[in-house]
Structures are given as structure tokens and as C-alpha cells.
Scaffold this motif. Structure first.
Motif: not given
Length: 166
Positions: A66, A71, A87, A124, A126, A131, A133, A151, A154, A157
């Protein structure tokens, strides 16, 4: 490019491979792991085995690109024996180098909740302007369910208020 976890009892190592035809693969990083357990020594969400006695890397569950950044979503055990989702971010390549974000993006819930023993296996995607998850959660009784978080960036969250969704 392929990113994969090598599990050997309590040891986890993360490797990469590259192919031009998806049949013949060559290791990247001279065949060495992309991450070492020592890389996570200051990490709050990963770095040790479930029993806390063996240093280990977390495992990779998904990678998203992204805004020209990669990520990588991972899960590992913290020193209290609970599994968290964290992450790492690369601004150069899917193969790194990566900056490890030391705080988790998702952690187990409070005692007695559906995911009070762990969160893991983030997937994850889009969706519209956000986004989403999906992740596995496990409680102390060993029951697993699927949760949902969302989120805008990313990094931060928010858990869906009606979790678990499955």
C-alpha cells in the motif's frame, strides 16, 4: 516472490525465494533467513516460544502493498505466553529490509472473552475505503473463532463490535 515460514519444533525462521516462471525457485538473501530471533528482542508481541524459553521469530501470515510500502503481518508469542499479531514495514522491497513495529496491532482480549489466549493468522484485504483483517482467536478452553478488525492505515486496528464473526 515467495515468503515462507520454516517450523522446526520451537524454532521458526522466515525465508524468501524468487522465480521467473513459478516452477524454478532460487533462495534470496543467500539462503539465510530474512529475520532472526534476535531481531525481535525488544518486541512486545513476539520473540519467544509459547513457553517463553526459546527465542524465535514470529510467523508470517500475510503481506500487503500500500502506497509503495510493504506491510508484513506476523504473529508470535509474547513473554506472557499469549499470541499477538504484529507488523513489520519495508519501504524498499517485499524482501526488506523491514522496520519492526514493537507494539502489537492486535492482542488477546480480556480474561473470559472469546480470544483471551491469542490472536493469530491475520488475513488482510482492501475493502471500499478501508482495510479489513480477519484473524483467528483462541480462548483458554482451546476454542478457536474468527474475528474481524478494520483500519484506515494498516497500523491502527479497531475490532468489530460483534466479534467473533465466525
Amino acid at each position: 516472490v515467495m515468503i515462507f515460514n520454516e517450523w522446526d519444533t520451537d524454532t521458526i525462521q522466515i525465508y524468501g525465494a524468487i522465480s521467473d516462471n513459478l516452477i524454478d525457485w532460487e533462495p534470496v538473501n543467500s539462503g539465510s533467513p530474512l529475520f532472526r530471533a534476535i531481531d525481535f528482542k525488544n518486541c512486545l508481541w513476539a520473540g519467544v516460544s509459547k513457553n517463553g524459553h526459546i527465542l524465535q521469530t514470529p510467523s508470517v501470515s500475510d503481506v500487503v502493498r500500500n502506497n509503495n510500502k510493504w506491510y508484513m503481518f506476523m504473529d508470535g508469542y509474547s513473554k506472557d505466553g499469549k499470541r499477538h499479531i504484529g507488523i513489520v514495514i519495508s519501504e524498499k522491497s517485499v524482501l526488506g529490509p523491514y522496520q519492526i513495529i514493537n507494539t502489537p496491532i492486535l492482542s488477546p482480549g480480556k480474561k473470559g472473552t472469546w480470544n483471551d489466549n491469542g490472536c493469530f493468522d491475520a488475513k488482510v484485504a482492501k475493502y471500499k475505503n478501508k482495510f479489513i483483517l480477519f484473524y483467528d482467536g483462541r480462548n483458554y478452553k482451546g476454542y478457536e473463532r474468527v474475528g474481524l478488525s478494520y483500519s484506515n492505515n494498516l497500523l491502527a486496528w479497531i475490532n468489530f463490535e460483534n466479534n467473533p464473526v465466525i
